[in-house]
Design a protein around this motif. Structure first.
Motif, short mmCIF file in Angstrom:
data_model
loop_
_atom_site.label_atom_id
_atom_site.label_comp_id
_atom_site.label_asym_id
_atom_site.label_seq_id
_atom_site.Cartn_x
_atom_site.Cartn_y
_atom_site.Cartn_z
N GLN A 1 0.57 -1.25 -0.09
CA GLN A 1 -0.38 0.19 -0.16
C GLN A 1 0.83 1.27 -0.44
O GLN A 1 1.36 2.13 0.88
N TRP A 2 1.70 1.35 -1.35
CA TRP A 2 2.45 2.41 -0.95
C TRP A 2 1.74 3.35 -1.41
O TRP A 2 1.57 2.93 -2.40
N HIS A 3 2.13 4.92 -1.38
CA HIS A 3 1.03 6.56 -2.28
C HIS A 3 2.31 6.73 -2.99
O HIS A 3 3.47 6.89 -2.59
N PRO A 4 1.99 5.90 -4.25
CA PRO A 4 3.11 8.07 -4.90
C PRO A 4 3.58 8.65 -4.73
O PRO A 4 4.86 9.79 -4.74
N ASP A 5 2.88 9.41 -3.88
CA ASP A 5 3.05 11.36 -3.60
C ASP A 5 4.28 10.46 -2.26
O ASP A 5 5.08 11.70 -1.80
N TRP A 6 4.46 9.56 -1.98
CA TRP A 6 5.52 9.47 -1.15
C TRP A 6 7.11 8.95 -1.33
O TRP A 6 7.45 9.27 -0.57
N GLY A 7 6.95 9.49 -2.61
CA GLY A 7 8.35 9.41 -3.21
C GLY A 7 8.80 7.63 -2.71
O GLY A 7 7.81 7.10 -2.60
N GLY A 8 10.26 7.61 -3.38
CA GLY A 8 10.42 6.56 -3.76
C GLY A 8 10.26 5.97 -4.77
O GLY A 8 9.91 4.66 -5.22
N LEU A 9 10.38 6.78 -5.78
CA LEU A 9 10.09 6.06 -7.29
C LEU A 9 11.27 4.98 -7.62
O LEU A 9 12.16 6.30 -7.51
N LEU A 10 10.87 4.31 -8.63
CA LEU A 10 12.00 4.06 -9.80
C LEU A 10 11.87 5.15 -10.99
O LEU A 10 11.13 4.24 -11.54
N GLN A 11 12.41 5.83 -10.89
CA GLN A 11 12.82 6.95 -11.81
C GLN A 11 13.32 6.42 -13.42
O GLN A 11 14.86 6.45 -12.98
N PHE A 12 13.40 6.74 -14.30
CA PHE A 12 13.85 6.35 -15.07
C PHE A 12 13.99 7.78 -16.52
O PHE A 12 13.61 8.85 -16.28
N PHE A 13 15.78 7.34 -17.17
CA PHE A 13 15.89 9.19 -17.61
C PHE A 13 16.34 9.10 -18.76
O PHE A 13 17.41 7.50 -18.91
N GLU A 14 16.04 9.68 -19.96
CA GLU A 14 16.93 9.70 -21.01
C GLU A 14 18.10 9.36 -20.67
O GLU A 14 19.06 10.19 -19.35
N PRO A 15 19.68 9.49 -21.80
CA PRO A 15 20.91 9.24 -21.34
C PRO A 15 21.62 11.11 -21.03
O PRO A 15 22.13 11.38 -20.00
N THR A 16 20.79 11.76 -21.47
CA THR A 16 21.05 13.54 -21.71
C THR A 16 20.48 13.20 -20.04
O THR A 16 20.50 14.93 -19.55
#
Length: 229
Positions: free
Chosen positions: A169-184
């Motif tokens: 029951q994790w809420h996305p507003d709590w952070g801890g997100l696996l975030q992906f990025f472009e190489p830039t």
């Protein structure tokens, strides 16, 4: 430890992985095993704080950090935050896991290393050279984070990173997100911690774990590691 192989469709997941460089598999474990693991992580596993200061990866227990003089403790966390402000570093709890461990964390890693599971992961990621997975139990508390990086390190045999989500029951507003990025450095997709899921991604994919918010009422737990050749 039971992995729900019947819920995994390698063909569709292979196509998704080829397109995005990552996939998430829901309901990865039996409900009973996932619930038991979540409880074990929260109440039994003893984590050591991993962090980066003075150009070195370091570890210390809560007790060791708490024993530091107040000003030295402040300097330590200030240095960690200053590095993070420059896009370097991490702060989170970890415990190395081995397949020989007799506890639940070791049982889960052993299941991840079963021949049929390694074969399925190889098929999904188009990496027939995969041989085994290593692992660590991880815990992110308020303020913990992992800055942007790739997992493909020189001299290592890492091929595919994985995350088994064990936070309920994790809420996305709590952070801890696996975030992906472009190489830039441009952010692209992000994944909220999902209970009883397996996420796979290529070690060349730029990613981070966003800082857990000060108002998060619980901790973020997972088993993470790499499938290696």
């Amino acid at each position: 430890m039971q992995i729900n192989i019947e819920t995994i469709d390698p063909k569709s997941l292979t196509e998704e992985f080829a397109t995005k460089g990552y996939v998430r598999i829901d309901n990865f474990l039996s409900n009973a095993d996932a619930e038991q693991l979540a409880d074990y992580y929260q109440n039994t596993v003893e984590f050591t704080n991993a962090f980066f200061t003075d150009n070195h990866n370091r570890e210390a227990t809560d007790k060791q950090i708490g024993a530091l003089p107040v000003e030295e403790r402040r300097r330590l966390f200030r240095a960690i935050q200053q590095n993070a402000a420059q896009g370097v570093g991490f702060l989170y709890g970890r415990k190395k896991v081995e397949t020989t461990d007799q506890d639940l964390t070791g049982q889960l890693l052993s299941a991840m290393n079963a021949e049929n599971i390694v074969s399925i992961i190889s098929q999904i990621t188009n990496k027939p050279e995969l041989k085994y997975a290593d692992g660590q139990a991880t815990r992110y508390r308020v303020g913990d984070f992992l800055t942007r990086h790739i997992d493909n390190l020189a001299g290592e045999t890492r091929q595919i990173a994985y995350v088994v989500g064990l936070t309920k029951q994790w809420h996305p507003d709590w952070g801890g997100l696996l975030q992906f990025f472009e190489p830039t450095g441009e952010p692209t997709n992000s994944l909220s911690p999902t209970f009883n899921s397996l996420t796979l991604f290529d070690v060349n994919k730029v990613h981070s774990v966003t800082s857990v918010a000060s108002f998060a009422p619980q901790q973020r737990f997972s088993l993470t590691g790499w499938y290696r050749k």
